[in-house]
Design a protein around this motif. Structure first.
Motif, PDB file in Angstrom:
ATOM      1  N   PRO A   1     -21.951   0.553  -7.445  1.00 44.90           N
ATOM      2  CA  PRO A   1     -22.465  -0.576  -8.207  1.00 44.90           C
ATOM      3  C   PRO A   1     -22.325  -0.379  -9.702  1.00 44.90           C
ATOM      4  N   ALA A   2     -21.322   0.363 -10.135  1.00 46.55           N
ATOM      5  CA  ALA A   2     -21.115   0.592 -11.558  1.00 46.55           C
ATOM      6  C   ALA A   2     -19.861  -0.117 -12.008  1.00 46.55           C
ATOM      7  N   ALA A   3     -19.504   0.081 -13.280  1.00 47.08           N
ATOM      8  CA  ALA A   3     -18.355  -0.628 -13.830  1.00 47.08           C
ATOM      9  C   ALA A   3     -17.051  -0.183 -13.212  1.00 47.08           C
ATOM     10  N   ASN A   4     -17.052   0.985 -12.558  1.00 46.38           N
ATOM     11  CA  ASN A   4     -15.801   1.453 -11.983  1.00 46.38           C
ATOM     12  C   ASN A   4     -15.550   0.879 -10.599  1.00 46.38           C
ATOM     13  N   GLY A   5     -16.382  -0.034 -10.137  1.00 47.22           N
ATOM     14  CA  GLY A   5     -16.183  -0.631  -8.820  1.00 47.22           C
ATOM     15  C   GLY A   5     -14.860  -1.361  -8.711  1.00 47.22           C
ATOM     16  N   ALA A   6     -14.495  -2.085  -9.758  1.00 40.86           N
ATOM     17  CA  ALA A   6     -13.227  -2.821  -9.720  1.00 40.86           C
ATOM     18  C   ALA A   6     -12.056  -1.861  -9.636  1.00 40.86           C
ATOM     19  N   TRP A   7     -12.168  -0.731 -10.328  1.00 40.02           N
ATOM     20  CA  TRP A   7     -11.068   0.242 -10.245  1.00 40.02           C
ATOM     21  C   TRP A   7     -10.963   0.813  -8.848  1.00 40.02           C
ATOM     22  N   ARG A   8     -12.116   1.068  -8.173  1.00 43.49           N
ATOM     23  CA  ARG A   8     -12.093   1.607  -6.822  1.00 43.49           C
ATOM     24  C   ARG A   8     -11.339   0.667  -5.880  1.00 43.49           C
TER      25      ARG A   8
ATOM     26  N   ALA B   1      -0.028  12.519  -0.395  1.00 45.80           N
ATOM     27  CA  ALA B   1      -1.340  13.156  -0.319  1.00 45.80           C
ATOM     28  C   ALA B   1      -2.310  12.534  -1.319  1.00 45.80           C
ATOM     29  N   HIS B   2      -1.819  12.220  -2.516  1.00 50.92           N
ATOM     30  CA  HIS B   2      -2.665  11.567  -3.520  1.00 50.92           C
ATOM     31  C   HIS B   2      -3.131  10.203  -3.031  1.00 50.92           C
ATOM     32  N   ALA B   3      -2.201   9.439  -2.477  1.00 47.06           N
ATOM     33  CA  ALA B   3      -2.532   8.094  -2.013  1.00 47.06           C
ATOM     34  C   ALA B   3      -3.513   8.104  -0.851  1.00 47.06           C
ATOM     35  N   VAL B   4      -3.432   9.129  -0.018  1.00 48.02           N
ATOM     36  CA  VAL B   4      -4.299   9.197   1.163  1.00 48.02           C
ATOM     37  C   VAL B   4      -5.721   9.599   0.791  1.00 48.02           C
ATOM     38  N   TYR B   5      -5.868  10.586  -0.104  1.00 46.86           N
ATOM     39  CA  TYR B   5      -7.192  11.180  -0.310  1.00 46.86           C
ATOM     40  C   TYR B   5      -7.965  10.666  -1.519  1.00 46.86           C
ATOM     41  N   THR B   6      -7.307  10.198  -2.564  1.00 49.38           N
ATOM     42  CA  THR B   6      -8.075   9.776  -3.740  1.00 49.38           C
ATOM     43  C   THR B   6      -8.964   8.559  -3.500  1.00 49.38           C
ATOM     44  N   PRO B   7      -8.651   7.631  -2.576  1.00 52.39           N
ATOM     45  CA  PRO B   7      -9.574   6.514  -2.364  1.00 52.39           C
ATOM     46  C   PRO B   7     -10.848   6.899  -1.621  1.00 52.39           C
ATOM     47  N   GLU B   8     -10.876   8.101  -1.007  1.00 55.63           N
ATOM     48  CA  GLU B   8     -12.049   8.498  -0.230  1.00 55.63           C
ATOM     49  C   GLU B   8     -13.286   8.570  -1.123  1.00 55.63           C
ATOM     50  N   VAL B   9     -14.391   8.002  -0.640  1.00 61.19           N
ATOM     51  CA  VAL B   9     -15.627   8.004  -1.406  1.00 61.19           C
ATOM     52  C   VAL B   9     -16.511   9.187  -1.031  1.00 61.19           C
ATOM     53  N   ARG B  10     -16.710   9.412   0.253  1.00 61.17           N
ATOM     54  CA  ARG B  10     -17.629  10.452   0.701  1.00 61.17           C
ATOM     55  C   ARG B  10     -16.950  11.798   0.926  1.00 61.17           C
ATOM     56  N   HIS B  11     -15.668  11.793   1.307  1.00 65.91           N
ATOM     57  CA  HIS B  11     -14.993  13.045   1.640  1.00 65.91           C
ATOM     58  C   HIS B  11     -13.616  13.151   0.976  1.00 65.91           C
ATOM     59  N   PRO B  12     -13.565  13.077  -0.352  1.00 61.65           N
ATOM     60  CA  PRO B  12     -12.251  13.185  -1.006  1.00 61.65           C
ATOM     61  C   PRO B  12     -11.694  14.609  -0.966  1.00 61.65           C
TER      62      PRO B  12
END
Length: 263
Positions: free
Chosen positions: A74-81, A128-139
């Protein structure tokens, strides 16, 4: 009779279906004489097939609203996520779609595929970057709070002393790392960093085969994902992030400088 040397990049191009036809006869002859290389090419083809089977059905689908909501703080970085998840999915789909040899090319433009080595390093790092960087709980597998254990574990598995660079002066802090399967040359390490706005970059470290001497920086880009990659001795490095080339280049310079320091 002189036998033309066959590069790993040409083998990848064959597996991806982008090898120039005039090179096909030489490659086929090489594979008949080198069954280990033939098995590697078959493995890459099967990997591509499985990736296409997994991701092609969702190529044109929108990211589910529930997934976007769960991945967006719920912060400003939500759009980036949200943007990062969509960009990551696009990168995996494009690279796995059978054109990796040409899409992950350096500054030379449409250079012959044989000159693109070590393209597999950049290709694997980007996936590998594309697969793991979007992870929120287990990056990552091991968080930065256990950095000593992380470094010892990855160093032991790769058979060489590793040390993740300190990037806090550039606004990025280490959040951890993980062990990944390599491309036939043993396991690889991935260190992940994050800035105050939630943007992430990864440093991919792979054990390289003896005899590779390409130490100069190479750069490649697919859509918004940039990768700087280089080989230094027995190790290959790839720094990946959705950043402009100049900005990522400054970070790559800092990483290289720290890695060159005696430990």
């Amino acid at each position: 009779m002189t036998t033309q040397a066959i590069s790993e990049a040409q083998l990848h191009a064959l597996a991806d279906g982008v090898l120039p036809e005039e090179q096909r006869a030489a490659i086929d002859a090489h594979l008949r004489a080198h069954p280990d290389d033939a098995a590697r090419v078959d493995g890459w083809r099967e990997q591509n097939r499985q990736l296409r089977a997994l991701f092609d059905p969702v190529l044109d689908e929108a990211v589910p609203p529930a997934l976007l909501q769960s991945a967006s703080p719920p912060a400003a970085n939500g759009a980036w996520r949200r943007h990062a998840m969509q960009a990551a999915a696009a990168v995996v789909l494009v690279i796995a779609g059978g054109a990796g040899g040409w899409l992950l090319r350096g500054d030379g433009g449409d250079m012959p595929i044989a000159s693109a080595s070590p393209i597999s390093l950049a290709r694997s790092a980007a996936i590998a970057h594309a697969v793991y960087t979007p992870e929120v709980r287990h990056p990552v597998e091991v968080g930065a709070e256990q950095e000593a254990h992380l470094v010892q574990w990855l160093s032991k598995r790769l058979g060489t002393k590793l040390q993740p660079p300190a990037l806090s002066p550039l606004g990025y802090h280490l959040i951890g790392g993980r062990l990944l399967p390599g491309d036939g040359d043993g396991p690889v390490a991935q260190f992940m960093y994050e800035d105050g706005g939630g943007k992430r970059l990864t440093l991919y470290v792979a054990k390289e085969r003896a005899g590779r001497q390409e130490t100069a920086f190479r750069y490649t880009q697919e859509k918004e994902l940039s990768v700087f990659y280089w080989i230094d001795g027995q190790l290959g490095y790839a720094l990946s992030a959705s950043l402009p080339k100049q900005e990522l280049g400054k970070i790559a310079d800092a990483v290289y400088a720290q890695l060159e320091q005696p430990r």
